[in-house]
Design a protein around this motif. Structure first.
Motif, PDB file in Angstrom:
ATOM      1  N   VAL A  25       0.867  -1.180   0.000  1.00  0.00           N
ATOM      2  CA  VAL A  25       0.000   0.000   0.000  1.00  0.00           C
ATOM      3  C   VAL A  25       0.901   1.227   0.000  1.00  0.00           C
ATOM      4  O   VAL A  25       1.807   1.346   0.824  1.00  0.00           O
ATOM      5  N   ASN A  26       0.646   2.128  -0.963  1.00  0.00           N
ATOM      6  CA  ASN A  26       1.452   3.349  -1.043  1.00  0.00           C
ATOM      7  C   ASN A  26       0.729   4.520  -0.404  1.00  0.00           C
ATOM      8  O   ASN A  26      -0.492   4.493  -0.235  1.00  0.00           O
ATOM      9  N   ALA A  27       1.507   5.533  -0.065  1.00  0.00           N
ATOM     10  CA  ALA A  27       0.919   6.741   0.508  1.00  0.00           C
ATOM     11  C   ALA A  27      -0.124   7.306  -0.448  1.00  0.00           C
ATOM     12  O   ALA A  27       0.050   7.242  -1.666  1.00  0.00           O
ATOM     13  N   GLY A  28      -1.206   7.806   0.103  1.00  0.00           N
ATOM     14  CA  GLY A  28      -2.251   8.420  -0.702  1.00  0.00           C
ATOM     15  C   GLY A  28      -3.289   7.441  -1.217  1.00  0.00           C
ATOM     16  O   GLY A  28      -4.271   7.846  -1.835  1.00  0.00           O
ATOM     17  N   GLU A  29      -3.094   6.137  -0.950  1.00  0.00           N
ATOM     18  CA  GLU A  29      -4.005   5.138  -1.502  1.00  0.00           C
ATOM     19  C   GLU A  29      -5.021   4.647  -0.474  1.00  0.00           C
ATOM     20  O   GLU A  29      -4.776   4.649   0.723  1.00  0.00           O
ATOM     21  N   VAL A  30      -6.159   4.174  -1.014  1.00  0.00           N
ATOM     22  CA  VAL A  30      -7.146   3.488  -0.189  1.00  0.00           C
ATOM     23  C   VAL A  30      -7.301   2.078  -0.737  1.00  0.00           C
ATOM     24  O   VAL A  30      -7.563   1.893  -1.928  1.00  0.00           O
ATOM     25  N   HIS A  31      -7.094   1.086   0.136  1.00  0.00           N
ATOM     26  CA  HIS A  31      -7.258  -0.309  -0.271  1.00  0.00           C
ATOM     27  C   HIS A  31      -8.408  -0.932   0.493  1.00  0.00           C
ATOM     28  O   HIS A  31      -8.553  -0.690   1.693  1.00  0.00           O
ATOM     29  N   ALA A  32      -9.198  -1.711  -0.205  1.00  0.00           N
ATOM     30  CA  ALA A  32     -10.258  -2.447   0.483  1.00  0.00           C
ATOM     31  C   ALA A  32      -9.880  -3.919   0.503  1.00  0.00           C
ATOM     32  O   ALA A  32      -9.358  -4.448  -0.477  1.00  0.00           O
TER      33      ALA A  32
ATOM     34  N   ASP B  27      -8.916   2.618  -4.132  1.00  0.00           N
ATOM     35  CA  ASP B  27      -8.100   2.550  -5.339  1.00  0.00           C
ATOM     36  C   ASP B  27      -7.936   1.095  -5.767  1.00  0.00           C
ATOM     37  O   ASP B  27      -7.846   0.797  -6.943  1.00  0.00           O
ATOM     38  N   TYR B  28      -7.875   0.227  -4.766  1.00  0.00           N
ATOM     39  CA  TYR B  28      -7.724  -1.201  -5.049  1.00  0.00           C
ATOM     40  C   TYR B  28      -8.646  -2.000  -4.150  1.00  0.00           C
ATOM     41  O   TYR B  28      -8.910  -1.601  -3.021  1.00  0.00           O
ATOM     42  N   VAL B  29      -9.105  -3.139  -4.678  1.00  0.00           N
ATOM     43  CA  VAL B  29      -9.903  -4.066  -3.874  1.00  0.00           C
ATOM     44  C   VAL B  29      -9.195  -5.412  -3.906  1.00  0.00           C
ATOM     45  O   VAL B  29      -8.763  -5.861  -4.974  1.00  0.00           O
ATOM     46  N   HIS B  30      -9.039  -6.030  -2.721  1.00  0.00           N
ATOM     47  CA  HIS B  30      -8.386  -7.338  -2.651  1.00  0.00           C
ATOM     48  C   HIS B  30      -9.333  -8.349  -2.026  1.00  0.00           C
ATOM     49  O   HIS B  30     -10.144  -7.995  -1.174  1.00  0.00           O
ATOM     50  N   VAL B  31      -9.168  -9.584  -2.433  1.00  0.00           N
ATOM     51  CA  VAL B  31      -9.927 -10.648  -1.794  1.00  0.00           C
ATOM     52  C   VAL B  31      -8.967 -11.488  -0.973  1.00  0.00           C
ATOM     53  O   VAL B  31      -7.973 -12.001  -1.489  1.00  0.00           O
ATOM     54  N   LEU B  32      -9.258 -11.574   0.322  1.00  0.00           N
ATOM     55  CA  LEU B  32      -8.436 -12.397   1.208  1.00  0.00           C
ATOM     56  C   LEU B  32      -9.199 -13.701   1.412  1.00  0.00           C
ATOM     57  O   LEU B  32     -10.349 -13.700   1.846  1.00  0.00           O
ATOM     58  N   PHE B  33      -8.536 -14.782   1.084  1.00  0.00           N
ATOM     59  CA  PHE B  33      -9.181 -16.089   1.230  1.00  0.00           C
ATOM     60  C   PHE B  33      -8.140 -17.095   1.687  1.00  0.00           C
ATOM     61  O   PHE B  33      -7.034 -17.140   1.141  1.00  0.00           O
ATOM     62  N   ASP B  34      -8.491 -17.847   2.716  1.00  0.00           N
ATOM     63  CA  ASP B  34      -7.590 -18.876   3.224  1.00  0.00           C
ATOM     64  C   ASP B  34      -6.177 -18.333   3.501  1.00  0.00           C
ATOM     65  O   ASP B  34      -5.181 -18.950   3.135  1.00  0.00           O
ATOM     66  N   GLY B  35      -6.121 -17.164   4.097  1.00  0.00           N
ATOM     67  CA  GLY B  35      -4.838 -16.640   4.557  1.00  0.00           C
ATOM     68  C   GLY B  35      -3.967 -15.996   3.504  1.00  0.00           C
ATOM     69  O   GLY B  35      -2.784 -15.753   3.748  1.00  0.00           O
TER      70      GLY B  35
ATOM     71  N   ILE C 219      -3.975 -13.188  -0.146  1.00  0.00           N
ATOM     72  CA  ILE C 219      -4.702 -12.347  -1.088  1.00  0.00           C
ATOM     73  C   ILE C 219      -4.776 -13.149  -2.386  1.00  0.00           C
ATOM     74  O   ILE C 219      -3.746 -13.438  -3.000  1.00  0.00           O
ATOM     75  N   VAL C 220      -5.980 -13.540  -2.782  1.00  0.00           N
ATOM     76  CA  VAL C 220      -6.087 -14.417  -3.954  1.00  0.00           C
ATOM     77  C   VAL C 220      -6.535 -13.666  -5.192  1.00  0.00           C
ATOM     78  O   VAL C 220      -6.446 -14.179  -6.310  1.00  0.00           O
ATOM     79  N   LYS C 221      -7.030 -12.460  -4.996  1.00  0.00           N
ATOM     80  CA  LYS C 221      -7.438 -11.700  -6.170  1.00  0.00           C
ATOM     81  C   LYS C 221      -7.379 -10.216  -5.844  1.00  0.00           C
ATOM     82  O   LYS C 221      -7.738  -9.804  -4.748  1.00  0.00           O
ATOM     83  N   SER C 222      -6.904  -9.430  -6.791  1.00  0.00           N
ATOM     84  CA  SER C 222      -6.884  -7.991  -6.599  1.00  0.00           C
ATOM     85  C   SER C 222      -7.466  -7.328  -7.819  1.00  0.00           C
ATOM     86  O   SER C 222      -7.357  -7.844  -8.928  1.00  0.00           O
ATOM     87  N   GLY C 223      -8.107  -6.206  -7.620  1.00  0.00           N
ATOM     88  CA  GLY C 223      -8.680  -5.500  -8.753  1.00  0.00           C
ATOM     89  C   GLY C 223      -9.027  -4.098  -8.327  1.00  0.00           C
ATOM     90  O   GLY C 223      -8.453  -3.576  -7.368  1.00  0.00           O
TER      91      GLY C 223
END
Ligand SMILES: Nc1ncnc2c1ncn2[C@@H]1O[C@H](COP(=O)(O)OP(=O)(O)OP(=O)(O)O)[C@@H](O)[C@H]1O
Ligand SMILES: [Mg+2]
Lengths: 482, 252
Positions: free
Chosen positions: B24-31, B214-222, B224-228
């Motif tokens: 995660v970089n400065a200025g970003e929002v990650h979900a 800015d980014y959305v990640h899917v956390l599954f089984d420990g 990050i399995v998908k980012s978009g």
């Protein structure tokens, strides 16, 4: 975090050394060790006491000699060798101070080390302080101002000389010489203490405060306090103490008597920090205190205490609710650490109709300490509509410490309402983590949580005293982080 | 801002995080989204320094420092903030006293003087208004007797007071009513700057309408399995996690 609470916290707490361990170098005037009639005559003679007081002492000594030291409290300790204690010690100063400037600089230094600047106290808070070093009062202030209102606030010895009628009438009226082993001992050998009388209808305009401390190695400290609030009067009385670090056990057996006449109110607050002994539990003060107050009709007595010291504490500030509608309150925080043992609580004796008592006790145990609450609520036959509410909470800091609650209830009147609540909890890892996630250090987090836990009691203390009490709690519980 | 590399963490011998990577970089929002029990709260606890968790592998760099070497409180003082999924009650300790202690500890760490009572109270007034926290709550004991929504709001109030570099909001939206969601989100948005970053953990795309990631990640089984980007959240909302699980299973 979990590990911190369980193990390191325990270690940190055990590493906490006594902060006020020091000995000041003021010459003392001592008498030979041991206890017999001659010693008592010597004490009495040294103090230029009247004949009646010597008689009182000798009678008390006889009673004491026939008594056995109580062993029922939930504590273990080596019984003091009563014949190896010095029963009188006074700082070697023949003259009393006329002004603050005259006070021995060494003594001022001692007070500074206590963290309680008397000068500050005088200037900022308007507290009249009667500083008792060892057994003789050495500084009395604000006397004139109190005098204008007819308030008497002086050392017990002065009271014996100047107000013998009051002393004769009330001394032993709440705690008779026969009451218990330690009270009998005190009655025989007490050296000095404080006396306070508030006349009818007078509201004492300032907190009255006495700082006690034990200074001479091996000297038993036998204080005697008598507070009389005449009809419709009010007084708030503060007592606080710290003691220097010592190798041998020091015995402290004080007697405090409070008399609240009709419609009078006495608030008695104590912050107690006797030397608790080292990490192995060696040394430390034995604190066996008898404190009791009597309430006449519509009177109120409220005891607030914060106890962090002593190797062994045995103490039950109590109220005899004799008059109808009288009120007794007991608010207590007792902290034990390392090998400290505390057996403390209160007795509320309901004799009059519509009498009311409240007990809030907060115990905090750390190290390998044992912290017991022992409370007795007694409702007598004629105490119609008596009410009591008791709440006893215990907070455990480690897995090796212990907390016990022994509530005794004796009820002889069916109209009484008695409520008792008790909880025991372990200091919350979640709470510590939450604080630390906000940038708060472990030490401060513990102090915050503990102070929060004790808030109901700390709130009862006068402002300046509450601040001091918070510091004491922090000192007793913070780990030396590193 | 933060660089998590191949992070493995376990609790009571059970591995929960199994090689997690996230930058995660400065200025970003990650979900971060993901099914219950996937390890989202574990990740936030591990980053915040909860010691029950054992870190068995991997590294975390925070603002140029090795995060895993810092104590819990130093991580906070360096600017890491966690809005708890389940905020803790501290009876008898007022919110303001708690925050003043925290703020001063952080200031001391940075070599700054303690904040004056006057400035502190002004700050409290400003920030309670910002997140719409009833000012009475500021003087009550920390979270004690707060409603679920009030607790969440209080977390954001604390965030506003402490002005962290990286804030991790663990399901801050759950328990908030519709108005509160908007107000709290507005508060979070107003705290956003080019110098700080936010990680929001949520189950609902609705929050992301307010706090735009800015980014959305899917956390599954420990892991990050998908980012978009934001549309990934919409897709998850519509289809659930089954397709991800399938994709993940076939990849195995
Ligand atoms: N102390 C513990 N002991 C054993 N297992 C634990 C412990 N704490 C967490 N876990 C397990 O770790 C897994 C991950 O939990 P975590 O709270 O991180 O999930 P989450 O993704 O935040 O879920 P949710 O969406 O429900 O909040 C769960 O299976 C949980 O049961
Ligand atoms: Mg979670």
């Amino acid at each position: 975090m979990a590990n911190y609470t369980e193990n390191e916290l325990a270690k940190d707490l055990q590493n906490q050394e006594y902060k006020y361990g020091f000995v000041s170098d003021i010459e003392s005037d001592k008498i030979p060790i041991g206890l017999n009639e001659d010693i008592i005559r010597l004490i009495s003679a040294k103090k230029n006491e009247p004949e009646w007081l010597l008689e009182y002492r000798l009678k008390a000594f006889q009673i004491w000699s026939s008594m056995k030291e109580p062993s029922w409290a939930h504590v273990n300790y080596e019984i003091p060798k009563y014949q190896e204690i010095t029963y009188y010690s006074a700082p070697k100063q023949s003259k009393k101070y006329d002004s603050w400037d005259d006070v021995d600089p060494e003594m001022k230094e001692t007070m500074k080390k206590l963290g309680i600047s008397l000068e500050e106290q005088k200037r900022l808070t308007g507290v009249a302080v009667d500083f008792v070093m060892d057994s003789v009062s050495v500084a009395t202030s604000f006397k004139e101002k109190l005098g204008e209102l007819g308030i008497i606030f002086c050392s017990f010895s002065d009271a014996v000389r100047e107000h013998p009628d009051l002393v004769k009438k009330y001394m032993g009226s709440v705690i008779p010489t026969t009451d218990n082993f330690y009270a009998a001992l005190n009655s025989a050998v007490f050296t000095d203490g404080s006396f306070c009388y508030i006349p009818k209808g007078v509201r004492c305009p300032m907190e009255l405060s006495t700082y006690f401390r034990i200074n001479e190695g091996g000297t038993g400290q036998f204080e005697r306090t008598l507070v009389i609030a005449d009809e419709g009067s009010y007084v708030s009385y503060l007592e606080g103490c710290t003691a220097p670090q010592r190798d041998e056990n020091q015995l402290h057996a004080a007697v405090v008597e409070l008399v609240a006449l009709e419609k009078a109110e006495i608030k008695y607050s104590t912050v107690q920090n006797w030397y608790p002994g080292d990490k192995e539990g060696k040394g430390g003060v034995y604190n066996f205190v008898t404190k009791r107050g009597i309430c006449e009709r519509d009177a109120k007595i409220s005891w607030t205490q914060v106890e962090t010291g002593s190797a062994v504490t045995w103490k039950y500030p109590s109220c005899i609710l004799k008059g109808d509608n009288s009120i007794g309150e007991f608010y207590s925080v007792a902290v034990t650490n390392n090998y400290q043992q505390a057996d403390t609580g209160t007795k509320m004796i309901h004799l009059g109709k519509n009498t009311k008592s409240t007990i809030i006790s907060k115990g905090i145990s750390a190290g390998k300490s044992q912290n017991s609450y022992r409370g007795l609520v007694q409702i007598h036959k004629n105490a119609h509509n008596a009410r009591n509410f008791s709440q006893c909470d215990s907070l455990l800091m480690t897995n090796q410490c212990g907390a016990n609650t022994f509530p005794y209830i004796e009820c002889k009147n069916s109209s009484a309402k008695i409520e008792h609540e008790a909880t025991t909890s372990k200091i919350g890892e979640d709470q510590l983590f939450y604080c630390m996630q906000r940038g708060i250090s472990e030490e401060k987090a513990i102090s915050l949580i503990v102070n929060g836990y004790c808030k109901e009691v700390l709130n009862q203390l006068p402002m300046e005293f509450a601040v001091e009490a918070q510091k004491l709690l922090a000192i007793s519980l913070e780990g030396s982080v590193g | 801002m933060i660089k998590i590399n191949n992070l493995h963490a376990s609790i009571e011998e059970k591995e929960i995080l199994k090689g997690l990577n996230l930058t995660v970089n400065a200025g970003e929002v990650h979900a971060i989204m993901g099914p219950n029990g996937a390890g989202k709260s574990t990740l936030s606890s591990v980053l915040a320094g909860r010691e029950e968790y054992k870190i068995t592998d991997g590294s975390v760099e925070f603002d140029g420092k090795n995060l895993l070497e810092l104590s819990t409180e130093d991580r906070a003082r360096e600017g890491l903030f966690l809005a708890f999924q389940y905020p803790i009650e501290i009876p008898g300790v007022s919110n303001v006293n708690f925050l003043r202690t925290a703020l001063n500890e952080i200031r001391e760490y940075k070599g700054l003087d303690a904040i004056s009572a006057k400035d502190f109270m002004a700050l409290v007034r400003q920030k309670t208004a910002l997140v719409g926290l009833d000012s009475k709550l500021a003087t009550r004991s920390v979270n004690e007797g707060f409603s679920g929504g009030e607790k969440k709001r209080n977390e954001i109030f604390q965030m506003a007071m402490l002005e962290p570099k990286l804030a991790i909001l663990d399901e801050t939206d759950s328990g908030l009513d519709i108005d509160a969601l908007r107000i709290v989100s507005d508060g979070v948005n107003s705290l956003k700057s080019k110098d700080n970053a936010i990680i929001v953990i949520t189950h609902y795309q609705r929050l992301l309408d307010y706090i735009i990631p800015d980014y959305v990640h899917v956390l599954f089984d420990g892991k990050i399995v998908k980012s978009g980007q934001k549309d990934l959240a919409l897709k998850l909302e519509e289809h659930g996690y089954d397709w991800i699980k399938e994709e993940f299973a076939t990849r195995k």
